[in-house]
Design a protein around this motif. Structure first.
Motif, mmCIF file in Angstrom:
data_model
loop_
_atom_site.group_PDB
_atom_site.id
_atom_site.type_symbol
_atom_site.label_atom_id
_atom_site.label_comp_id
_atom_site.label_asym_id
_atom_site.label_seq_id
_atom_site.Cartn_x
_atom_site.Cartn_y
_atom_site.Cartn_z
ATOM 1 N N HIS A 120 0.862 -1.185 0.000
ATOM 2 C CA HIS A 120 0.000 0.000 0.000
ATOM 3 C C HIS A 120 0.901 1.239 0.000
ATOM 4 N N ILE A 121 0.795 2.049 -1.061
ATOM 5 C CA ILE A 121 1.628 3.246 -1.191
ATOM 6 C C ILE A 121 0.727 4.475 -1.179
ATOM 7 N N GLN A 122 0.937 5.322 -0.197
ATOM 8 C CA GLN A 122 0.157 6.549 -0.073
ATOM 9 C C GLN A 122 1.096 7.732 -0.251
ATOM 10 N N THR A 123 0.844 8.535 -1.275
ATOM 11 C CA THR A 123 1.751 9.633 -1.581
ATOM 12 C C THR A 123 1.007 10.785 -2.227
ATOM 13 N N PHE A 124 1.608 11.944 -2.158
ATOM 14 C CA PHE A 124 1.017 13.118 -2.788
ATOM 15 C C PHE A 124 1.334 13.131 -4.285
ATOM 16 N N THR A 125 0.569 13.913 -5.021
ATOM 17 C CA THR A 125 0.802 14.063 -6.456
ATOM 18 C C THR A 125 2.166 14.719 -6.693
ATOM 19 N N ALA A 166 -12.962 -5.226 -6.178
ATOM 20 C CA ALA A 166 -13.096 -6.651 -5.864
ATOM 21 C C ALA A 166 -12.847 -7.499 -7.110
ATOM 22 N N LYS A 167 -13.266 -6.996 -8.273
ATOM 23 C CA LYS A 167 -13.047 -7.727 -9.518
ATOM 24 C C LYS A 167 -11.593 -7.601 -9.988
ATOM 25 N N VAL A 168 -10.980 -6.462 -9.675
ATOM 26 C CA VAL A 168 -9.548 -6.317 -9.955
ATOM 27 C C VAL A 168 -8.772 -7.367 -9.172
ATOM 28 N N PHE A 169 -9.120 -7.527 -7.906
ATOM 29 C CA PHE A 169 -8.426 -8.488 -7.048
ATOM 30 C C PHE A 169 -8.532 -9.908 -7.605
ATOM 31 N N ARG A 170 -9.687 -10.237 -8.171
ATOM 32 C CA ARG A 170 -9.883 -11.581 -8.709
ATOM 33 C C ARG A 170 -8.979 -11.865 -9.908
ATOM 34 N N MET A 171 -8.460 -10.829 -10.544
ATOM 35 C CA MET A 171 -7.547 -11.031 -11.661
ATOM 36 C C MET A 171 -6.297 -11.800 -11.242
ATOM 37 N N LEU A 172 -5.948 -11.697 -9.953
ATOM 38 C CA LEU A 172 -4.761 -12.397 -9.458
ATOM 39 C C LEU A 172 -4.937 -13.899 -9.506
ATOM 40 N N GLY A 173 -6.200 -14.331 -9.493
ATOM 41 C CA GLY A 173 -6.487 -15.758 -9.553
ATOM 42 C C GLY A 173 -5.993 -16.495 -8.325
ATOM 43 N N ALA A 174 -5.831 -17.788 -8.481
ATOM 44 C CA ALA A 174 -5.401 -18.633 -7.358
ATOM 45 C C ALA A 174 -3.903 -18.898 -7.398
ATOM 46 N N LYS A 175 -3.181 -18.184 -8.249
ATOM 47 C CA LYS A 175 -1.748 -18.430 -8.384
ATOM 48 C C LYS A 175 -1.008 -18.011 -7.121
ATOM 49 N N THR A 176 -0.055 -18.839 -6.738
ATOM 50 C CA THR A 176 0.784 -18.478 -5.597
ATOM 51 C C THR A 176 1.783 -17.408 -6.033
ATOM 52 N N ASN A 177 2.357 -16.744 -5.076
ATOM 53 C CA ASN A 177 3.362 -15.719 -5.342
ATOM 54 C C ASN A 177 2.807 -14.568 -6.172
ATOM 55 N N ASN A 178 1.495 -14.310 -6.060
ATOM 56 C CA ASN A 178 0.953 -13.147 -6.760
ATOM 57 C C ASN A 178 1.316 -11.873 -6.002
ATOM 58 N N PHE A 179 1.114 -10.743 -6.656
ATOM 59 C CA PHE A 179 1.594 -9.463 -6.121
ATOM 60 C C PHE A 179 0.562 -8.389 -6.432
ATOM 61 N N TYR A 180 0.194 -7.613 -5.417
ATOM 62 C CA TYR A 180 -0.851 -6.603 -5.565
ATOM 63 C C TYR A 180 -0.408 -5.333 -4.861
ATOM 64 N N VAL A 181 -0.301 -4.245 -5.611
ATOM 65 C CA VAL A 181 0.085 -2.962 -5.031
ATOM 66 C C VAL A 181 -0.978 -1.917 -5.331
ATOM 67 N N LYS A 182 -1.361 -1.181 -4.296
ATOM 68 C CA LYS A 182 -2.309 -0.078 -4.441
ATOM 69 C C LYS A 182 -1.576 1.233 -4.193
ATOM 70 N N ILE A 183 -1.839 2.206 -5.068
ATOM 71 C CA ILE A 183 -1.159 3.497 -4.986
ATOM 72 C C ILE A 183 -2.207 4.600 -5.035
ATOM 73 N N SER A 238 -3.235 -5.275 8.422
ATOM 74 C CA SER A 238 -1.940 -5.912 8.676
ATOM 75 C C SER A 238 -1.469 -6.746 7.489
ATOM 76 N N LYS A 239 -2.340 -6.977 6.517
ATOM 77 C CA LYS A 239 -1.972 -7.771 5.343
ATOM 78 C C LYS A 239 -1.092 -6.990 4.376
ATOM 79 N N PHE A 240 -1.119 -5.656 4.473
ATOM 80 C CA PHE A 240 -0.397 -4.812 3.529
ATOM 81 C C PHE A 240 0.828 -4.175 4.179
#
Length: 268
Positions: free
Chosen positions: A77-82, A207-224, A240-242
């Motif tokens: 999770h990345i929180q930053t100014f423009t 929620a649908k974006v998250f499903r794009m990760l599928g069931a693959k292990t070692n997937n990676f999800y970053v929110k900015i 605590s997950k992020f």
């Protein structure tokens, strides 16, 4: 070597030891400051800035690059100014990943134009060095110089020496029509997803974006993004997950991305 001396000089000029809150951020992410310096040196050896000089990341930009390129945490999770330079930093990290590993990366934003900002940096810097440039697949009928000049493509592939491919593509999660946006996203899959301006994306679509990760292990999800709304982006900022990187205005001033006079004027 004169070039190496120039790189070292620029890196020391924006040293880690003086960066506001940098040691605390490293501790929270469980990364050594020396590792971040190596990341800055790596980026400077590969990529060029607008003046065709070695591209020097600020300390916190290097933290972002390290977290993405090394996939240190699979939820970020990345929180930053423009104007902090996060689009450029993310683009460089993704570019080096797809140039090195057989991976598929999706860059998603609320509007296609926003996603294209990151992709335009990917295209621009793919030509900075032979490592990335020689792997970039130019399709039949395409022109490398035109691609480099216009930087307007929605998908890039990089062919590795073992015959495998790395791929990066962009998608829009426009929330004007939730059903259409969600259906469009469900037609794609990617083990790695970058959700840009995440706070502006509706919970149902995310929620649908998250499903794009599928069931693959070692997937990676970053929110900015910026904390504009109390939606999924806010919830994940306290989850605590992020793993979290928070860039405030004090860091921006310290690292030369903002000026105090600008902040004071904005507060008036």
């Amino acid at each position: 070597d004169k070039t190496e001396q120039t790189i070292d000089g620029k890196i020391e000029h924006t040293g880690l030891e003086s960066a506001y809150g940098f040691s605390e951020a490293c501790h929270a992410l469980q990364i050594q400051e020396a590792e971040v310096k190596k990341i800055r040196e790596l980026v400077a050896s590969l990529f060029l800035d607008e003046d065709a000089s070695p591209l020097i990341l600020t300390p916190h930009q290097a933290l972002i690059f390290s977290e993405i390129y090394q996939k240190r945490h699979n939820r970020l999770h990345i929180q930053t100014f423009t104007q902090f330079g996060k689009s450029l930093t993310v683009a460089l990290a993704v570019l080096l990943r797809v140039s090195t590993f057989s991976e598929k990366w999706a860059i998603i934003a609320g509007k296609a134009d926003q996603a294209r900002i990151i992709m335009s940096y990917v295209i621009q810097h793919a030509f900075d060095n032979s490592y990335c440039r020689d792997k970039l697949e130019i399709q039949e009928g395409e022109n490398a110089e035109r691609l480099r000049r216009e930087r307007s493509k929605n998908r890039l592939t990089f062919k590795h020496s073992d015959g495998t491919y790395g791929e990066v593509f962009i998608l829009s999660a426009d929330s004007k029509n939730k059903q259409l946006a969600g259906d469009a996203l469900m037609g794609f899959g990617a083990q790695h997803v970058v959700l840009d301006e995440a706070a502006l994306i509706d919970d149902d679509i995310e929620a649908k974006v998250f499903r794009m990760l599928g069931a693959k292990t070692n997937n990676f999800y970053v929110k900015i993004g910026n904390p504009f709304r109390r939606n999924h982006f806010f919830k994940d900022s306290i989850s605590s997950k992020f793993a979290k990187i928070n860039i405030n205005y004090e860091i921006g001033i310290e690292e030369g991305r903002l000026t105090l006079s600008f902040i004071e004027e904005a507060w008036l």
